[in-house]
Design a protein around this motif. Structure first.
Motif, PDB file in Angstrom:
ATOM      1  N   GLY A 267     -61.754  10.227 -16.658  1.00 20.52           N
ATOM      2  CA  GLY A 267     -62.158  10.481 -17.919  1.00 20.52           C
ATOM      3  C   GLY A 267     -61.074  11.397 -18.688  1.00 20.52           C
ATOM      4  N   LEU A 268     -60.684  10.829 -19.828  1.00 18.99           N
ATOM      5  CA  LEU A 268     -59.765  11.645 -20.593  1.00 18.99           C
ATOM      6  C   LEU A 268     -60.378  12.562 -21.581  1.00 18.99           C
ATOM      7  CD1 LEU A 268     -56.601  11.597 -21.930  1.00 18.99           C
ATOM      8  CD2 LEU A 268     -57.423   9.686 -23.423  1.00 18.99           C
ATOM      9  N   LEU A 269     -59.699  13.760 -21.512  1.00 13.98           N
ATOM     10  CA  LEU A 269     -60.347  15.003 -22.153  1.00 13.98           C
ATOM     11  C   LEU A 269     -59.249  15.312 -23.452  1.00 13.98           C
ATOM     12  CD1 LEU A 269     -61.070  17.316 -19.109  1.00 13.98           C
ATOM     13  CD2 LEU A 269     -62.395  15.588 -20.235  1.00 13.98           C
ATOM     14  N   ASN A 270     -59.861  15.894 -24.635  1.00 14.21           N
ATOM     15  CA  ASN A 270     -59.344  16.339 -25.721  1.00 14.21           C
ATOM     16  C   ASN A 270     -58.866  17.898 -25.360  1.00 14.21           C
ATOM     17  OD1 ASN A 270     -61.571  17.617 -26.182  1.00 14.21           O
ATOM     18  ND2 ASN A 270     -62.168  16.495 -28.077  1.00 14.21           N
ATOM     19  N   SER A 271     -58.495  18.422 -26.497  1.00  8.39           N
ATOM     20  CA  SER A 271     -58.047  19.839 -26.316  1.00  8.39           C
ATOM     21  C   SER A 271     -59.232  20.986 -25.791  1.00  8.39           C
ATOM     22  CB  SER A 271     -57.260  20.406 -27.382  1.00  8.39           C
ATOM     23  OG  SER A 271     -58.225  20.412 -28.643  1.00  8.39           O
ATOM     24  N   ALA A 272     -60.426  20.543 -26.274  1.00 11.00           N
ATOM     25  CA  ALA A 272     -61.616  21.382 -26.352  1.00 11.00           C
ATOM     26  C   ALA A 272     -62.387  20.900 -24.729  1.00 11.00           C
ATOM     27  CB  ALA A 272     -62.706  21.130 -27.442  1.00 11.00           C
ATOM     28  N   GLY A 273     -61.758  20.025 -24.307  1.00 11.28           N
ATOM     29  CA  GLY A 273     -62.375  19.635 -23.125  1.00 11.28           C
ATOM     30  C   GLY A 273     -63.380  18.669 -22.845  1.00 11.28           C
ATOM     31  N   THR A 274     -63.541  17.987 -24.141  1.00 11.02           N
ATOM     32  CA  THR A 274     -64.531  16.917 -24.169  1.00 11.02           C
ATOM     33  C   THR A 274     -64.100  15.689 -23.927  1.00 11.02           C
ATOM     34  OG1 THR A 274     -65.535  18.202 -26.129  1.00 11.02           O
ATOM     35  CG2 THR A 274     -66.030  15.646 -25.976  1.00 11.02           C
ATOM     36  N   LYS A 275     -64.829  14.679 -23.178  1.00  7.30           N
ATOM     37  CA  LYS A 275     -64.218  13.470 -22.465  1.00  7.30           C
ATOM     38  C   LYS A 275     -64.308  12.523 -23.831  1.00  7.30           C
ATOM     39  CE  LYS A 275     -65.556   9.645 -19.627  1.00  7.30           C
ATOM     40  NZ  LYS A 275     -66.418   9.225 -18.561  1.00  7.30           N
ATOM     41  N   VAL A 276     -63.374  12.015 -24.356  1.00  8.05           N
ATOM     42  CA  VAL A 276     -63.235  10.871 -25.451  1.00  8.05           C
ATOM     43  C   VAL A 276     -63.110   9.672 -25.109  1.00  8.05           C
ATOM     44  CG1 VAL A 276     -62.126  12.657 -27.045  1.00  8.05           C
ATOM     45  CG2 VAL A 276     -60.523  11.423 -25.528  1.00  8.05           C
ATOM     46  N   ALA A 277     -62.646   9.285 -23.765  1.00 15.23           N
ATOM     47  CA  ALA A 277     -62.579   7.826 -23.185  1.00 15.23           C
ATOM     48  C   ALA A 277     -62.695   7.679 -21.747  1.00 15.23           C
ATOM     49  CB  ALA A 277     -61.253   7.259 -23.874  1.00 15.23           C
TER      50      ALA A 277
ATOM     51  N   LEU B 152     -61.435  13.256 -12.374  1.00 16.04           N
ATOM     52  CA  LEU B 152     -61.627  12.159 -11.304  1.00 16.04           C
ATOM     53  C   LEU B 152     -63.066  12.289 -10.755  1.00 16.04           C
ATOM     54  CD1 LEU B 152     -58.297  12.427 -11.669  1.00 16.04           C
ATOM     55  CD2 LEU B 152     -58.173  11.409  -9.431  1.00 16.04           C
ATOM     56  N   SER B 153     -63.294  11.262  -9.897  1.00 19.50           N
ATOM     57  CA  SER B 153     -64.605  11.474  -9.250  1.00 19.50           C
ATOM     58  C   SER B 153     -64.711  12.845  -8.415  1.00 19.50           C
ATOM     59  CB  SER B 153     -64.969  10.152  -8.704  1.00 19.50           C
ATOM     60  OG  SER B 153     -63.957   9.820  -7.557  1.00 19.50           O
ATOM     61  N   ASN B 154     -63.516  13.140  -7.862  1.00 16.47           N
ATOM     62  CA  ASN B 154     -63.488  13.972  -7.032  1.00 16.47           C
ATOM     63  C   ASN B 154     -62.546  15.074  -7.183  1.00 16.47           C
ATOM     64  OD1 ASN B 154     -61.491  12.416  -6.662  1.00 16.47           O
ATOM     65  ND2 ASN B 154     -61.700  12.366  -4.128  1.00 16.47           N
ATOM     66  N   CYS B 155     -61.720  15.011  -8.158  1.00 14.71           N
ATOM     67  CA  CYS B 155     -60.691  15.872  -8.238  1.00 14.71           C
ATOM     68  C   CYS B 155     -60.302  16.015  -9.811  1.00 14.71           C
ATOM     69  CB  CYS B 155     -59.099  15.433  -7.669  1.00 14.71           C
ATOM     70  SG  CYS B 155     -59.340  15.697  -5.681  1.00 14.71           S
ATOM     71  N   SER B 156     -58.973  16.414  -9.927  1.00  7.97           N
ATOM     72  CA  SER B 156     -58.460  16.716 -11.512  1.00  7.97           C
ATOM     73  C   SER B 156     -57.245  15.937 -11.500  1.00  7.97           C
ATOM     74  CB  SER B 156     -57.983  18.344 -11.915  1.00  7.97           C
ATOM     75  OG  SER B 156     -59.379  19.000 -11.880  1.00  7.97           O
ATOM     76  N   GLY B 157     -56.520  15.669 -12.967  1.00  6.42           N
ATOM     77  CA  GLY B 157     -55.331  15.036 -12.998  1.00  6.42           C
ATOM     78  C   GLY B 157     -54.979  15.077 -14.615  1.00  6.42           C
TER      79      GLY B 157
END
Length: 310
Positions: A126-136, A77-82
């Motif tokens: 920002g959706l992350l994959n297993s490596a922590g890369t933003k994919v969408a 998120l802009s300020n947090c995790s989710g």
């Protein structure tokens, strides 16, 4: 409450911490947690770095007999995790949901007793994959539920379905466990904001956790190994043996004060207060699935729903 995350990062830069990540590579945040988007002093604990000596690298490898927890399905998120979550009865065709904290809302902190439901929202994640890369980049259609009363949770309904997210990006939602978590369970707190994993165990449960004006019920207490930091608020707490989400990370006692902002205290059924400096906490979510019905729609009037109502 704690100061904005950017202020904490400035302190780290001044102290010359070699463990601090490159800020330019991280999401931009004007503040984290409580008071987000305002100029007030903000944040429930774990929304800023705890000290200039706190390491930002807490990645721990799970034991061989446990499942490897990754960042797949977490969001920044802009300020947090989710995290993108689903309930045991959710269908692939249902609109997907994102879980975070109530104190991460862009509208500021809900007051004690305040409950927000079905409010229009176009917030992005920002959706992350297993490596922590933003994919969408995923987008909300509404805030389905948000509160800091009894718990500290926000649930957004997305404009995408689970099936479309899986088909487009190969990412599956994390399933919420609908039974009470167990003390001693090996867990991982997965932060989409920092793209980091924190591993420890559930140490026990606080009958009541009080921080400033807010009180939370039956909170999860971590063992000391989970030294979560600013920006980890809203992270899913994942059972390493099942891969299911058992809680949502939200706070911790920063410097040993009693029941103040940044320094929650535990209150037992007899009113006795315990302060655990340096210990962090999460809020249980096993009661949430009972409050959502067909199509992942909120129904606070469901017979088994115990979430606070407006």
């Amino acid at each position: 409450m704690r100061k904005p995350l950017v202020a904490a990062l400035s302190i780290l830069a001044f102290a010359g911490m070699s463990t601090a990540p490159a800020v330019a590579a991280e999401p931009t945040a004007t503040s984290v947690g409580k008071g987000v988007g305002t100029d007030t002093v903000t944040s429930v604990v774990n929304d800023v770095v705890t000290s200039t000596t706190a390491s930002l690298s807490q990645l721990t490898s799970p034991s061989p007999q446990l499942k490897a927890v990754t960042l797949a399905g977490t969001v920044s998120l802009s300020n947090c995790s989710g995290s993108v979550i689903r309930f045991p009865n959710s269908l692939d065709t249902d609109p997907a949901l994102v879980l975070s904290n109530g104190h991460c809302l862009t509208t500021g902190f809900p007051e004690p007793g305040e409950v927000l439901t079905n409010q229009a929202s176009s917030r992005t994640f920002g959706l992350l994959n297993s490596a922590g890369t933003k994919v969408a980049t995923l987008r909300a259609g509404k805030l389905a539920y948000g509160t800091m009363t009894d718990t500290d949770v926000s649930i957004y309904q997305l404009t995408s379905t689970y099936a479309s997210i899986k088909s487009s990006y190969g990412i599956s939602a994390l399933t919420v466990q609908d039974t009470h978590p167990t003390a001693g369970t090996a867990i991982t707190v997965a932060s989409g904001y920092w793209k980091r994993l924190y591993s420890c165990n559930i140490d026990g449960f606080a009958y009541r956790l009080k921080e400033g004006d807010w009180t939370w019920k039956d909170s999860v207490r971590y063992t000391s190994a989970c030294q979560t930091i600013g920006g980890t608020s809203g992270s899913p707490v994942i059972d390493q043996s099942t891969g299911k989400v058992v809680a949502v990370n939200n706070t911790g006692n920063e410097d040993g004060e009693r029941c103040t902002e940044n320094n929650p205290c535990e209150v037992d059924a007899n009113g006795n207060v315990t302060v655990r400096e340096g210990i962090n906490y999460a809020q249980e979510i096993y009661n949430i699935p009972a409050c959502f019905t067909t199509g992942n729609q909120l129904n606070l009037n469901a017979s088994a729903c115990t979430l606070p109502k407006p």
